[in-house]
Write a protein that holds these residues in place. Sequence first.
Motif, PDB file in Angstrom:
ATOM      1  N   LEU A   1       7.899  12.215   0.098  1.00  0.00           N
ATOM      2  CA  LEU A   1       7.847  11.007   0.923  1.00  0.00           C
ATOM      3  C   LEU A   1       6.937  11.230   2.133  1.00  0.00           C
ATOM      4  O   LEU A   1       6.138  10.363   2.492  1.00  0.00           O
ATOM      5  CB  LEU A   1       9.254  10.615   1.383  1.00  0.00           C
ATOM      6  N   LEU A   2       7.039  12.411   2.734  1.00  0.00           N
ATOM      7  CA  LEU A   2       6.144  12.726   3.856  1.00  0.00           C
ATOM      8  C   LEU A   2       4.688  12.740   3.399  1.00  0.00           C
ATOM      9  O   LEU A   2       3.794  12.285   4.119  1.00  0.00           O
ATOM     10  CB  LEU A   2       6.521  14.079   4.469  1.00  0.00           C
ATOM     11  N   GLY A   3       4.450  13.253   2.210  1.00  0.00           N
ATOM     12  CA  GLY A   3       3.093  13.243   1.669  1.00  0.00           C
ATOM     13  C   GLY A   3       2.576  11.835   1.477  1.00  0.00           C
ATOM     14  O   GLY A   3       1.400  11.539   1.752  1.00  0.00           O
ATOM     15  N   SER A   4       3.446  10.936   0.992  1.00  0.00           N
ATOM     16  CA  SER A   4       3.051   9.537   0.804  1.00  0.00           C
ATOM     17  C   SER A   4       2.718   8.884   2.139  1.00  0.00           C
ATOM     18  O   SER A   4       1.765   8.103   2.251  1.00  0.00           O
ATOM     19  CB  SER A   4       4.176   8.774   0.102  1.00  0.00           C
ATOM     20  N   LEU A   5       3.519   9.181   3.160  1.00  0.00           N
ATOM     21  CA  LEU A   5       3.253   8.623   4.491  1.00  0.00           C
ATOM     22  C   LEU A   5       1.928   9.136   5.046  1.00  0.00           C
ATOM     23  O   LEU A   5       1.191   8.401   5.714  1.00  0.00           O
ATOM     24  CB  LEU A   5       4.401   8.983   5.442  1.00  0.00           C
ATOM     25  N   LEU A   6       1.637  10.393   4.753  1.00  0.00           N
ATOM     26  CA  LEU A   6       0.366  10.970   5.194  1.00  0.00           C
ATOM     27  C   LEU A   6      -0.812  10.272   4.511  1.00  0.00           C
ATOM     28  O   LEU A   6      -1.817   9.928   5.160  1.00  0.00           O
ATOM     29  CB  LEU A   6       0.355  12.472   4.894  1.00  0.00           C
ATOM     30  N   LEU A   7      -0.690  10.045   3.202  1.00  0.00           N
ATOM     31  CA  LEU A   7      -1.740   9.337   2.473  1.00  0.00           C
ATOM     32  C   LEU A   7      -1.895   7.897   2.981  1.00  0.00           C
ATOM     33  O   LEU A   7      -3.008   7.385   3.119  1.00  0.00           O
ATOM     34  CB  LEU A   7      -1.410   9.316   0.977  1.00  0.00           C
ATOM     35  N   TYR A   8      -0.763   7.263   3.244  1.00  0.00           N
ATOM     36  CA  TYR A   8      -0.799   5.888   3.758  1.00  0.00           C
ATOM     37  C   TYR A   8      -1.551   5.825   5.088  1.00  0.00           C
ATOM     38  O   TYR A   8      -2.367   4.926   5.312  1.00  0.00           O
ATOM     39  CB  TYR A   8       0.618   5.367   3.930  1.00  0.00           C
ATOM     40  N   ARG A   9      -1.278   6.782   5.953  1.00  0.00           N
ATOM     41  CA  ARG A   9      -1.961   6.823   7.256  1.00  0.00           C
ATOM     42  C   ARG A   9      -3.470   6.944   7.062  1.00  0.00           C
ATOM     43  O   ARG A   9      -4.261   6.282   7.750  1.00  0.00           O
ATOM     44  CB  ARG A   9      -1.415   7.996   8.071  1.00  0.00           C
ATOM     45  N   GLY A  10      -3.890   7.781   6.143  1.00  0.00           N
ATOM     46  CA  GLY A  10      -5.313   7.971   5.937  1.00  0.00           C
ATOM     47  C   GLY A  10      -5.993   6.762   5.304  1.00  0.00           C
ATOM     48  O   GLY A  10      -7.095   6.373   5.706  1.00  0.00           O
TER      49      GLY A  10
ATOM     50  N   PHE B   1       6.144   5.632  13.506  1.00  0.00           N
ATOM     51  CA  PHE B   1       6.336   4.958  12.214  1.00  0.00           C
ATOM     52  C   PHE B   1       6.932   5.915  11.182  1.00  0.00           C
ATOM     53  O   PHE B   1       7.914   5.585  10.498  1.00  0.00           O
ATOM     54  CB  PHE B   1       4.991   4.405  11.739  1.00  0.00           C
ATOM     55  N   GLU B   2       6.366   7.107  11.070  1.00  0.00           N
ATOM     56  CA  GLU B   2       6.840   8.078  10.079  1.00  0.00           C
ATOM     57  C   GLU B   2       8.286   8.496  10.378  1.00  0.00           C
ATOM     58  O   GLU B   2       9.109   8.632   9.461  1.00  0.00           O
ATOM     59  CB  GLU B   2       5.928   9.302  10.063  1.00  0.00           C
ATOM     60  N   SER B   3       8.592   8.690  11.671  1.00  0.00           N
ATOM     61  CA  SER B   3       9.958   9.088  12.041  1.00  0.00           C
ATOM     62  C   SER B   3      10.964   8.006  11.692  1.00  0.00           C
ATOM     63  O   SER B   3      12.075   8.295  11.222  1.00  0.00           O
ATOM     64  CB  SER B   3      10.011   9.376  13.548  1.00  0.00           C
ATOM     65  N   MET B   4      10.581   6.747  11.935  1.00  0.00           N
ATOM     66  CA  MET B   4      11.500   5.645  11.633  1.00  0.00           C
ATOM     67  C   MET B   4      11.733   5.507  10.129  1.00  0.00           C
ATOM     68  O   MET B   4      12.841   5.178   9.694  1.00  0.00           O
ATOM     69  CB  MET B   4      10.942   4.339  12.211  1.00  0.00           C
ATOM     70  N   ILE B   5      10.713   5.737   9.320  1.00  0.00           N
ATOM     71  CA  ILE B   5      10.888   5.688   7.857  1.00  0.00           C
ATOM     72  C   ILE B   5      11.921   6.724   7.430  1.00  0.00           C
ATOM     73  O   ILE B   5      12.840   6.433   6.643  1.00  0.00           O
ATOM     74  CB  ILE B   5       9.543   5.943   7.135  1.00  0.00           C
ATOM     75  N   LEU B   6      11.790   7.944   7.945  1.00  0.00           N
ATOM     76  CA  LEU B   6      12.736   9.007   7.591  1.00  0.00           C
ATOM     77  C   LEU B   6      14.128   8.732   8.143  1.00  0.00           C
ATOM     78  O   LEU B   6      15.138   9.054   7.519  1.00  0.00           O
ATOM     79  CB  LEU B   6      12.219  10.354   8.109  1.00  0.00           C
ATOM     80  N   LEU B   7      14.176   8.127   9.337  1.00  0.00           N
ATOM     81  CA  LEU B   7      15.471   7.855   9.972  1.00  0.00           C
ATOM     82  C   LEU B   7      16.228   6.738   9.258  1.00  0.00           C
ATOM     83  O   LEU B   7      17.439   6.835   9.035  1.00  0.00           O
ATOM     84  CB  LEU B   7      15.248   7.469  11.438  1.00  0.00           C
ATOM     85  N   PHE B   8      15.503   5.686   8.848  1.00  0.00           N
ATOM     86  CA  PHE B   8      16.161   4.539   8.214  1.00  0.00           C
ATOM     87  C   PHE B   8      16.399   4.741   6.717  1.00  0.00           C
ATOM     88  O   PHE B   8      17.089   3.944   6.092  1.00  0.00           O
ATOM     89  CB  PHE B   8      15.322   3.272   8.431  1.00  0.00           C
TER      90      PHE B   8
ATOM     91  N   VAL C   1       0.845  -1.196   0.000  1.00  0.00           N
ATOM     92  CA  VAL C   1       0.000   0.000   0.000  1.00  0.00           C
ATOM     93  C   VAL C   1       0.881   1.247   0.000  1.00  0.00           C
ATOM     94  O   VAL C   1       0.652   2.200  -0.758  1.00  0.00           O
ATOM     95  CB  VAL C   1      -0.950  -0.004   1.221  1.00  0.00           C
ATOM     96  N   LEU C   2       1.914   1.243   0.853  1.00  0.00           N
ATOM     97  CA  LEU C   2       2.836   2.379   0.891  1.00  0.00           C
ATOM     98  C   LEU C   2       3.655   2.451  -0.401  1.00  0.00           C
ATOM     99  O   LEU C   2       3.926   3.544  -0.910  1.00  0.00           O
ATOM    100  CB  LEU C   2       3.760   2.251   2.102  1.00  0.00           C
ATOM    101  N   TYR C   3       4.011   1.294  -0.958  1.00  0.00           N
ATOM    102  CA  TYR C   3       4.857   1.264  -2.156  1.00  0.00           C
ATOM    103  C   TYR C   3       4.180   1.942  -3.342  1.00  0.00           C
ATOM    104  O   TYR C   3       4.822   2.702  -4.088  1.00  0.00           O
ATOM    105  CB  TYR C   3       5.208  -0.186  -2.497  1.00  0.00           C
ATOM    106  N   VAL C   4       2.878   1.687  -3.544  1.00  0.00           N
ATOM    107  CA  VAL C   4       2.197   2.279  -4.698  1.00  0.00           C
ATOM    108  C   VAL C   4       1.983   3.784  -4.507  1.00  0.00           C
ATOM    109  O   VAL C   4       1.729   4.499  -5.484  1.00  0.00           O
ATOM    110  CB  VAL C   4       0.829   1.593  -4.955  1.00  0.00           C
ATOM    111  N   LEU C   5       2.089   4.276  -3.281  1.00  0.00           N
ATOM    112  CA  LEU C   5       1.916   5.703  -3.018  1.00  0.00           C
ATOM    113  C   LEU C   5       3.233   6.471  -3.064  1.00  0.00           C
ATOM    114  O   LEU C   5       3.238   7.700  -2.946  1.00  0.00           O
ATOM    115  CB  LEU C   5       1.256   5.908  -1.645  1.00  0.00           C
ATOM    116  N   MET C   6       4.344   5.749  -3.216  1.00  0.00           N
ATOM    117  CA  MET C   6       5.662   6.394  -3.184  1.00  0.00           C
ATOM    118  C   MET C   6       5.895   7.264  -4.409  1.00  0.00           C
ATOM    119  O   MET C   6       5.482   6.917  -5.532  1.00  0.00           O
ATOM    120  CB  MET C   6       6.757   5.333  -3.101  1.00  0.00           C
ATOM    121  N   PRO C   7       6.573   8.400  -4.245  1.00  0.00           N
ATOM    122  CA  PRO C   7       6.899   9.251  -5.403  1.00  0.00           C
ATOM    123  C   PRO C   7       7.929   8.569  -6.305  1.00  0.00           C
ATOM    124  O   PRO C   7       8.709   7.721  -5.863  1.00  0.00           O
ATOM    125  CB  PRO C   7       7.482  10.516  -4.757  1.00  0.00           C
TER     126      PRO C   7
END
Length: 855
Positions: free
Chosen positions: A280-289, A264-271, A225-231
Amino acid sequence: MTGKQRLVALSRRLLPFIALFLFAGALWILHRASDKFHYRDIIRWVHAVSLTDLLLAVGLTALSYLVMTAYDQLAIVYLRHPLQRGRVILASFISYAFSNNIGLSLITAGSIRYRLYSAWGLSAEQITKLVSFTVVTFWLGILTAGGIVFTLQPLALPVTAYLPITSVRILGIFFLLLMAAYLFFLKLRRAPFQLRSWEFALPSLKLGFAQLAVGAVDWCLAGSVLYVLMPDQVAFSFLQLLGIYLLAQVVALISHVPGGIGVFESMILLFAPEAASAELLGSLLLYRGIYYLLPLIAATLLLAVTETLNHKVVVNKMAQLIGQWGSVVVPQFLALSTLVAGAILLFSGATPVAPERLQWLRNFIPLPIIEFSHFLGSLTGAMLLLLARGLQRRLDAAYLLTLFFLAGGSLFSLLKGVDYEEAILLALMLVALIPCRRHFYRKSSLFSEPFSPSWVVAILLVFICSTWLGAFAFKHVNYTGDLWWHFALKADAPRFLRAAVGVGVFLLLFSVAKLLRPAASIPPPTDRTELEKARVIIATTPTTEANLALLGDKTLLFDKTDRGFVMYGIEGRSWITMGDPVGPPDVARTLAWQFRELVERHDGQPVFYEVGPSMLHVYLDMGLTLFKLGEDARVPLSEFTLAGSKRSGLRYTHRRLGREGCSFEVIPVTAVPELLPDLQKISDSWLKEKNSREKGFSLGFFNNDYLMNFPVAVVRVQNEIVAFANLWTGAERHELSIDLMRYNRQAPDGIMEFLFINLMLWGQDQGYQFFSLGMAPLSGLENRPFAPLWNRIGAIIFRQGDHFYNFEGLRHYKEKFAPIWEPRYLACPGGLALPRILTNTTTLISGGIKGVLGK
């Protein structure tokens, strides 16, 4: 409360605040990682995502939740229980939609599963095994997916993570070894293992492989789900992203922050620092919703639609199934959706409005109304956060106020910036709430409701998150003193500052008002004034057990109108009522919640002892667990007769004792005082003969003031009283019963049966409808494979426990009178608290530990 109990209570209260601390740390990491990003770039990317990608993400989310329900289906196969697949899917979906957003899945999903599955025939032991099986499957999925991905595509960990390893390959190998060890264990071990008194059989090797496959597929779908939303500029393969996703989810799960939000969002950015971008932050926001909020909203609307359909004759089977449990689940979901509505309004107030919408709005709405609507919209959001707790507690005022503020929030969303998406969502929540009026019946103030640490943390979490979001959105603004008083069409930052301060002050004032309420004090013992007040209520009550209040050994809690009361005692942390609240149905419901609030203010545990079926839905609404204690016997006096072959034994006893000179008489209340010395001698003789002592609470004891409240039935032999029983009479001659029934050594055999027979014949002549023979403990409990564990143990004791108490003999004795049996329950917190609650109840009835150990 012992020192150990205080430590446990303190740790239970601190756990939510630890989660809040971790969430604040995650926001700090997120703030540092996103320092170079601009809020408008993130929003621009969210709007730029194609409809195809959004639909694909929604479809993968639906598929992921469908696969997730296979956890429960495998567990049902493991239990070998013939539960219908539709019910399993329903329980699983509701559980995961709830727990994914709230966190603490073992507690949240476990409690929902317990409510649903216990009603469908699963015992507490089976539900515990089911929940344990799903948790194991969940983590096996992480081990499988993570082991494969971390080994094949090892992620290089950034130096800023400060971890002792630089690659996750070693972690992947470790995961695969754990997975192999699990399968090897299933292959070699055949004997089940025990946890206390429960025996857990291991699943078959085939079922073990199914656990790995289902768990791994679920995590892969969630990551996709997150993969298809990635830029497009994020050059990660699916396996690379899945590795980062799994690592971030593990950290989020360990944190216990609700839904892992922020963590979760912080760990994505950290790793993945090289991929960090506004997109990428926008994609994470969409994924959350899409993955979290959308299923939750869908579940809420589904339940609300079911409530509406319940009024029709023909409904879909699934809707009927959900509607059956609406009274338990609907208020919880509506409370959560209201909390989400409040968060939406606060987040909206903390972010800039689309400039083109503001330009269009200025043609119709003057600036003061826009400013005023923005401020009121944020305050409405804060109010909805508080009202969510009121909905969870089923307050009727909270229901009406939530309708008002949802409508107001929808209007303010349009007036402050034409946020029609937000307005539509709030309107849908309003529509979902309207048909659910019957679930909110309590007449109480929101100020009187206790806010648990979890609720306090949830509200603080939303407020802190909205404040951080506003600070992030307007970090480019130069903050000065003049900014507070700057009013302009495009002055989003000043509007955010004023709204944030307004919400902060509002929540602070509410907290101060709560703190300034008088401290809860232990209720004083019942005095004569309260007993007289109770006597008036008892005189209007059709059933007779309310007369136990006149013993004076229990504390009485009256409703505000003095039309009902609860009688209760305190032992340890257990606050135990004797029976259901006394009074009309609406008063009884209010009193039950009033009692629970009183108990919570003293950090106790509410226990409703020997309650009937009429109030069970209220106790379930409170989140209590029901345990059947036995069945109460009531003889319909209009049908009672000594004629016929089935009553030959009763007829023989009645005639024999009559020939032996026994006579029956009912002494009116006015003549009882002069008989008390004789009755005292009989009582003392009876106690000595039985080698027993007086009990209390649920049983009457010999007390002159108590006995002078009632008429007394006596049996004389040659004008000498040899047996007596005090009579309880219900209003409108509905029910007749006895409390104390005692006899001396001179009483002939069968005196108790003779007294019962004559009391029923006398009650029949007086026009009473029923005669209550009292409860037969453990009666009516079934020892069947799918019966709850408590019922199965009780059924065994009922049939095999003659060495302790003649349970089965008492049931058979009462059966001679052909009564109607009605179940009696214990409603209390379940789980590990039950043994302590049962001990406290027994101690209270027996008058202390000495009474428990003695007779």
